[in-house]
Write a protein that holds these residues in place. Structure first.
Motif: not given
Ligand SMILES: Nc1ncnc2c1ncn2[C@@H]1O[C@H](COP(=O)(O)OP(=O)(O)OP(=O)(O)O)[C@@H](O)[C@H]1O
Ligand SMILES: [Mg+2]
Length: 209
Positions: A25-46, A48-53
């Motif tokens: 992500a750091e390298r892409l952003r440094a090169g001007g590429v808009e980048t989002v980092v996310t994860r699973e399980p999770g990735g949204t508030p709902l 993340e709640s499922i992940r915790d459960v």
């Protein structure tokens, strides 16, 4: 607008996924590429709640599959697809291959059911590239133990981790156009350089005007 690229990181516990997602992500952003980092399980508030459960309980494999699938459906529809459509690159820490490995190969849920759910929750938004970090089971376990952050999955027996590594290797080998196996037992810098070369060859070259 050019669609963004979707890259997922897979592998067993302590393989270095979170570390390498951050590096890329750091390298892409440094090169001007808009980048989002996310994860699973999770990735949204709902999600993340499922992940915790799920991580705090011991659900049946099929229950786990369905709960994670629900989280993924939200994640793909609300985060991943909109970002890609906007031209943003998406880096996701674990995705479909973790389901195929943990709930499929390891817990015995049928590949047919998993595939059918993927078609309803993910398709056609499969990753453009999947980096599978491969480390010997003992090395991965040593790293997560050193970090002191044990989840339910980390506490499983060592033999399980050996089998897990094999399962990720098989899943990666089954789709060579999408998946690249990377030796994750090297220094983090070396791995990051290796992943960057793959991203340049497979994705950046074609994304350039
Ligand atoms: N190449 C490496 N060499 C040595 N240690 C590493 C390397 N990459 C990451 N680590 C360390 O190993 C631990 C696990 O790394 P990381 O969190 O990136 O793995 P992960 O695959 O995301 O693990 P998990 O499945 O538990 O989320 C961390 O403490 C991290 O600093
Ligand atoms: Mg991680």
């Amino acid at each position: 607008m050019t669609r963004g690229k979707f890259i997922t990181f897979e592998g067993g516990e302590g393989a270095g996924k979170t570390t390498q997602v951050a590096r890329l992500a750091e390298r892409l952003r440094a090169g001007g590429v808009e980048t989002v980092v996310t994860r699973e399980p999770g990735g949204t508030p709902l999600g993340e709640s499922i992940r915790d459960v799920v991580l705090g309980a011991s659900p049946e494999p099929v229950t786990e599959l369905l709960l994670f699938a629900a989280a993924r459906a939200e994640h793909v529809a609300k985060v991943i697809r909109p970002a890609l459509a906007h031209g943003t690159w998406v880096l996701c820490d674990r995705f479909v291959d973790s389901t195929r490995v943990y709930q499929g190969v390891m817990a015995g849920v049928s590949a047919d059911l998993i595939g059918a759910i993927e078609m309803r929750t993910v398709a056609p938004t499969f990753p453009d590239l999947t980096v599978v970090l491969d480390v010997p089971a003992e090395e991965g376990l040593k790293r997560t133990e050193a970090r002191g952050a044990l989840t339910r999955f980390d506490a499983e027996h060592a033999a399980y981790h050996v089998e897990l590594r094999e399962a990720f290797r098989r899943v990666a080998l089954a789709e060579p156009e999408r998946c690249v196996m990377v030796d994750g037992s090297r220094a983090a810098d070396e791995i990051a350089a290796d992943i960057w070369r793959t991203v340049e060859t497979r994705l950046l070259a074609e994304a350039r005007p």
